[in-house]
Design a protein around this motif. Sequence first.
Motif, PDB file in Angstrom:
ATOM      1  N   LEU A  22       0.793  -1.201  -0.026  1.00 13.41           N
ATOM      2  CA  LEU A  22      -0.100   0.152  -0.045  1.00 13.41           C
ATOM      3  C   LEU A  22       0.858   1.240  -0.178  1.00 13.41           C
ATOM      4  O   LEU A  22       0.599   2.285  -0.591  1.00 13.41           O
ATOM      5  CB  LEU A  22      -0.913  -0.116   1.218  1.00 13.41           C
ATOM      6  N   GLY A  23       1.985   1.346   0.607  1.00 16.31           N
ATOM      7  CA  GLY A  23       2.796   2.395   0.723  1.00 16.31           C
ATOM      8  C   GLY A  23       3.377   2.814  -0.738  1.00 16.31           C
ATOM      9  O   GLY A  23       3.282   3.879  -1.275  1.00 16.31           O
ATOM     10  N   GLU A  24       4.044   1.717  -1.409  1.00 16.60           N
ATOM     11  CA  GLU A  24       4.176   1.885  -2.615  1.00 16.60           C
ATOM     12  C   GLU A  24       3.298   2.476  -3.729  1.00 16.60           C
ATOM     13  O   GLU A  24       3.217   3.226  -4.482  1.00 16.60           O
ATOM     14  CB  GLU A  24       4.781   0.585  -3.410  1.00 16.60           C
ATOM     15  N   ASP A  80      -8.483  -5.918  -5.205  1.00 11.26           N
ATOM     16  CA  ASP A  80      -7.344  -5.822  -5.835  1.00 11.26           C
ATOM     17  C   ASP A  80      -6.479  -4.591  -5.540  1.00 11.26           C
ATOM     18  O   ASP A  80      -7.224  -3.670  -4.826  1.00 11.26           O
ATOM     19  CB  ASP A  80      -7.591  -5.745  -7.160  1.00 11.26           C
ATOM     20  N   THR A  81      -5.211  -4.583  -5.490  1.00 14.16           N
ATOM     21  CA  THR A  81      -4.399  -3.476  -4.976  1.00 14.16           C
ATOM     22  C   THR A  81      -4.855  -2.146  -5.486  1.00 14.16           C
ATOM     23  O   THR A  81      -4.931  -0.977  -4.838  1.00 14.16           O
ATOM     24  CB  THR A  81      -3.208  -3.679  -5.292  1.00 14.16           C
ATOM     25  N   VAL A 108     -11.990   1.351   4.529  1.00 15.06           N
ATOM     26  CA  VAL A 108     -11.503   1.395   2.981  1.00 15.06           C
ATOM     27  C   VAL A 108     -11.204   0.113   2.436  1.00 15.06           C
ATOM     28  O   VAL A 108     -10.531  -0.606   3.282  1.00 15.06           O
ATOM     29  CB  VAL A 108     -10.392   2.355   2.645  1.00 15.06           C
ATOM     30  N   PRO A 109     -11.714  -0.162   1.203  1.00 16.50           N
ATOM     31  CA  PRO A 109     -12.657   0.395   0.160  1.00 16.50           C
ATOM     32  C   PRO A 109     -14.079   0.458   1.147  1.00 16.50           C
ATOM     33  O   PRO A 109     -14.357  -0.210   2.190  1.00 16.50           O
ATOM     34  CB  PRO A 109     -12.937  -0.370  -0.766  1.00 16.50           C
ATOM     35  N   ILE A 130      -7.011  -6.183   1.315  1.00  8.79           N
ATOM     36  CA  ILE A 130      -6.648  -5.636   0.051  1.00  8.79           C
ATOM     37  C   ILE A 130      -5.246  -6.444  -0.477  1.00  8.79           C
ATOM     38  O   ILE A 130      -4.513  -6.820   0.385  1.00  8.79           O
ATOM     39  CB  ILE A 130      -6.018  -3.977   0.058  1.00  8.79           C
ATOM     40  N   GLU A 131      -5.444  -6.720  -1.937  1.00  6.44           N
ATOM     41  CA  GLU A 131      -4.227  -7.769  -2.245  1.00  6.44           C
ATOM     42  C   GLU A 131      -3.006  -7.071  -1.901  1.00  6.44           C
ATOM     43  O   GLU A 131      -2.569  -6.201  -2.789  1.00  6.44           O
ATOM     44  CB  GLU A 131      -4.597  -8.018  -3.667  1.00  6.44           C
TER      45      GLU A 131
END
Length: 257
Positions: free
Chosen positions: A26-28, A212-213, A233-234, A197-198
């Motif tokens: 998630l950071g990326e 999905d990401t 989230v989502p 989240i993937e």
Amino acid sequence: MSRVGWCAVTATTRQKILITGASSGLGEGMARRFAAEGRALALCARRLDRLEALATELRPAAAQVATAHLDVTDTDSVPGVFGALADELGGLDRVIVNAGLGKGAPVGTGNAAANIETVQTNLVGALAQIEAALEIFRAQDRGHLVLISSMSAIRGLPRAQAAYSASKAGLSALGQGLQAEFADSPITVSVLLPGYIETDINRGVRTAMMSDTETGVNAMVSAIEKESSWAPVPRWPWVPIAAALRNLPDAITRRMV
């Protein structure tokens, strides 16, 4: 400046963004989104080689990309890293406390080290980041602090996820306390609660509720830009699930987790 006046200008002022745990997941994903919008980024992670590769990729679009090695469990190093990055960017408008760990084992089964490491990273390490970020924001008298918690903070999870959910519940409680402290001030605090989240941290999890990401990152960035105080989230399916976990009797929610 009043709270209303402050919120009206945040869209143009949150240009300098620090993200921890930015080398993957998630950071990326958030770094890529903000870079595409021409923001200036300060990216931290333990894996500096991956971070530098990402920074090289993002620099053509971003206003600026600064990087630093950071292990958030080395709590004494966090203020220096944040301070150096703030100096390089000329201040920080937003800090996203994202670095986290998903290790764990059922409590009392002889794998205490994994649970302790998770709590040290997700809660103690997060507190060190919050301390460093708010020291900068207090000096500036402005800033947006974003805490990446988890849906598991709402209702403690069993077995291998017990320590993880406890660490995220602690982070959410920190966020709530800071929201009360900085109410009606130019420092705002958001607590985001991602569902499934993937990403690498969810590798091996099998559930029909996995996003999905891209969908997950888009939802997170949207909530961050709105400066939501508290956001699962989502939104679908996690907003109604959050309401159920908070309000239904234990006999029912135990079957949900």
